[in-house]
Design an enzyme around this catalytic site. Sequence first.
Site, short mmCIF file in Angstrom:
data_model
loop_
_atom_site.label_atom_id
_atom_site.label_comp_id
_atom_site.label_asym_id
_atom_site.label_seq_id
_atom_site.Cartn_x
_atom_site.Cartn_y
_atom_site.Cartn_z
CE LYS A 14 -1.95 -1.08 3.93
NZ LYS A 14 -1.20 -2.34 4.20
NE ARG A 89 -4.32 -1.07 9.70
CZ ARG A 89 -3.20 -0.56 9.14
NH1 ARG A 89 -3.15 0.69 8.77
NH2 ARG A 89 -2.17 -1.33 8.95
NE ARG A 161 6.21 -0.19 10.49
CZ ARG A 161 5.10 -0.23 9.76
NH1 ARG A 161 5.07 0.30 8.56
NH2 ARG A 161 4.02 -0.80 10.24
P1 ADP Z 1 1.31 -1.48 7.39
O1 ADP Z 1 1.74 -0.52 6.30
O2 ADP Z 1 2.33 -2.51 7.68
O3 ADP Z 1 -0.05 -2.04 7.11
P2 ADP Z 1 0.80 0.90 8.94
O4 ADP Z 1 2.02 1.71 8.84
O5 ADP Z 1 -0.33 1.26 8.05
O6 ADP Z 1 1.19 -0.64 8.72
O7 ADP Z 1 0.27 0.87 10.43
C1 ADP Z 1 1.13 0.59 11.50
C2 ADP Z 1 0.34 0.58 12.79
O8 ADP Z 1 -0.23 1.87 13.03
C3 ADP Z 1 -0.84 -0.38 12.83
O9 ADP Z 1 -0.46 -1.70 13.20
C4 ADP Z 1 -1.72 0.28 13.90
O10 ADP Z 1 -1.20 0.07 15.20
C5 ADP Z 1 -1.54 1.76 13.59
N1 ADP Z 1 -2.52 2.23 12.57
C6 ADP Z 1 -2.25 2.76 11.35
N2 ADP Z 1 -3.37 3.07 10.70
C7 ADP Z 1 -4.40 2.71 11.53
C8 ADP Z 1 -5.81 2.76 11.42
N3 ADP Z 1 -6.41 3.22 10.31
N4 ADP Z 1 -6.55 2.30 12.47
C9 ADP Z 1 -5.96 1.84 13.58
N5 ADP Z 1 -4.64 1.75 13.75
C10 ADP Z 1 -3.85 2.19 12.74
P1 ADP Z 2 2.25 -1.87 3.21
O1 ADP Z 2 2.24 -0.37 3.22
O2 ADP Z 2 1.05 -2.46 2.53
O3 ADP Z 2 2.44 -2.46 4.57
P2 ADP Z 2 4.85 -1.61 1.90
O4 ADP Z 2 4.58 -0.75 0.71
O5 ADP Z 2 5.54 -1.01 3.05
O6 ADP Z 2 3.48 -2.36 2.34
O7 ADP Z 2 5.70 -2.88 1.38
C1 ADP Z 2 6.11 -3.90 2.29
C2 ADP Z 2 7.53 -4.37 1.93
O8 ADP Z 2 7.50 -5.02 0.66
C3 ADP Z 2 8.56 -3.25 1.79
O9 ADP Z 2 9.80 -3.76 2.21
C4 ADP Z 2 8.57 -2.93 0.30
O10 ADP Z 2 9.83 -2.43 -0.14
C5 ADP Z 2 8.32 -4.32 -0.31
N1 ADP Z 2 7.52 -4.28 -1.54
C6 ADP Z 2 6.52 -3.41 -1.86
N2 ADP Z 2 5.98 -3.70 -3.07
C7 ADP Z 2 6.65 -4.80 -3.51
C8 ADP Z 2 6.57 -5.60 -4.71
N3 ADP Z 2 5.68 -5.33 -5.67
N4 ADP Z 2 7.40 -6.64 -4.82
C9 ADP Z 2 8.29 -6.92 -3.84
N5 ADP Z 2 8.43 -6.21 -2.71
C10 ADP Z 2 7.62 -5.16 -2.53
#
Ligand code: ADP
Ligand code: ADP
Length: 224
Positions: A14, A89, A161
């Site tokens: 995302k 979410r 992280r």
């Molecule tokens: P990822 O990209 O791995 O899905 P995020 O960076 O979006 O993770 O979110 C990291 C953490 O921040 C979540 O596990 C939660 O604790 C908090 N968080 C982020 N967005 C939301 C949301 N929309 N509602 C509740 N918690 C959130």
């Molecule tokens: P989210 O925001 O959904 O949690 P991220 O964009 O942070 O996901 O991506 C999660 C991990 O996967 C990061 O280390 C990123 O560099 C890697 N990644 C993202 N898109 C791809 C892809 N299309 N193929 C392989 N690795 C990816």
Amino acid sequence: MLNLVFLGPPGAGKGTQAHRLAQRFAIPQLSTGDILRRAVAEGSPLGKQAKALMDAGKLVPDEVVNAIVDEALARPEARRGFLLDGYPRTVAQATALDEMLARRGRKLDYVVSLDVPVEVLVDRLSGRLTCPKDGSTYHPRTNPPKRPGLCDSDSTPLVQRPDDRPEAVRRRLAEYQNKTALLTDYYKPRGVLRTIEGVGTPEDVEGRIVSALRDNLTAGPANP
Ligand code: ADP
Ligand code: ADP
């Protein structure tokens, strides 16, 4: 104008895709995770409230994130559109977002749901390196930075992280299944949902998203 939400489990890509499309369409990426992590780093009251929940891989309360998004949508740069990454979410957040948009005479154009198998998610999250300054992410194998361990745009040292450790990853995937996955049912009847295969290079995935949005591409002034 393009008002778009990215849905998908942790690690689906995302943030990566929101960042790419934000540059392509010149509209802001609104990441609740990035905003919360900044608050934690600053030690603000919001950060203090969120830190323990985030580190454990649990969701922050709906009212807290709803307020963050309402404030972000009020900024002038969001007037021409936005890419929401990591919000909503829960169904309560999705309802709150509808209200915030309706109040401003706006609505969602698309909800892009990134589909990625769980074993790929775990691999991506366990290798994810994040820039603490601009929130950009890398992966040593699949998406390496130009210089090892450093952010491409500002050379900040990349970090893992706390919630990308295995225990928290398991909890986050469970939170996704229990609370977020059903949002596709919320959006499907409205005709805004686009499910995109999220495996492949980041360029491939971006290409699929852009094709799925093609109908909208003639509408905004920043379209390439
Ligand atoms: P990822 O990209 O791995 O899905 P995020 O960076 O979006 O993770 O979110 C990291 C953490 O921040 C979540 O596990 C939660 O604790 C908090 N968080 C982020 N967005 C939301 C949301 N929309 N509602 C509740 N918690 C959130
Ligand atoms: P989210 O925001 O959904 O949690 P991220 O964009 O942070 O996901 O991506 C999660 C991990 O996967 C990061 O280390 C990123 O560099 C890697 N990644 C993202 N898109 C791809 C892809 N299309 N193929 C392989 N690795 C990816």
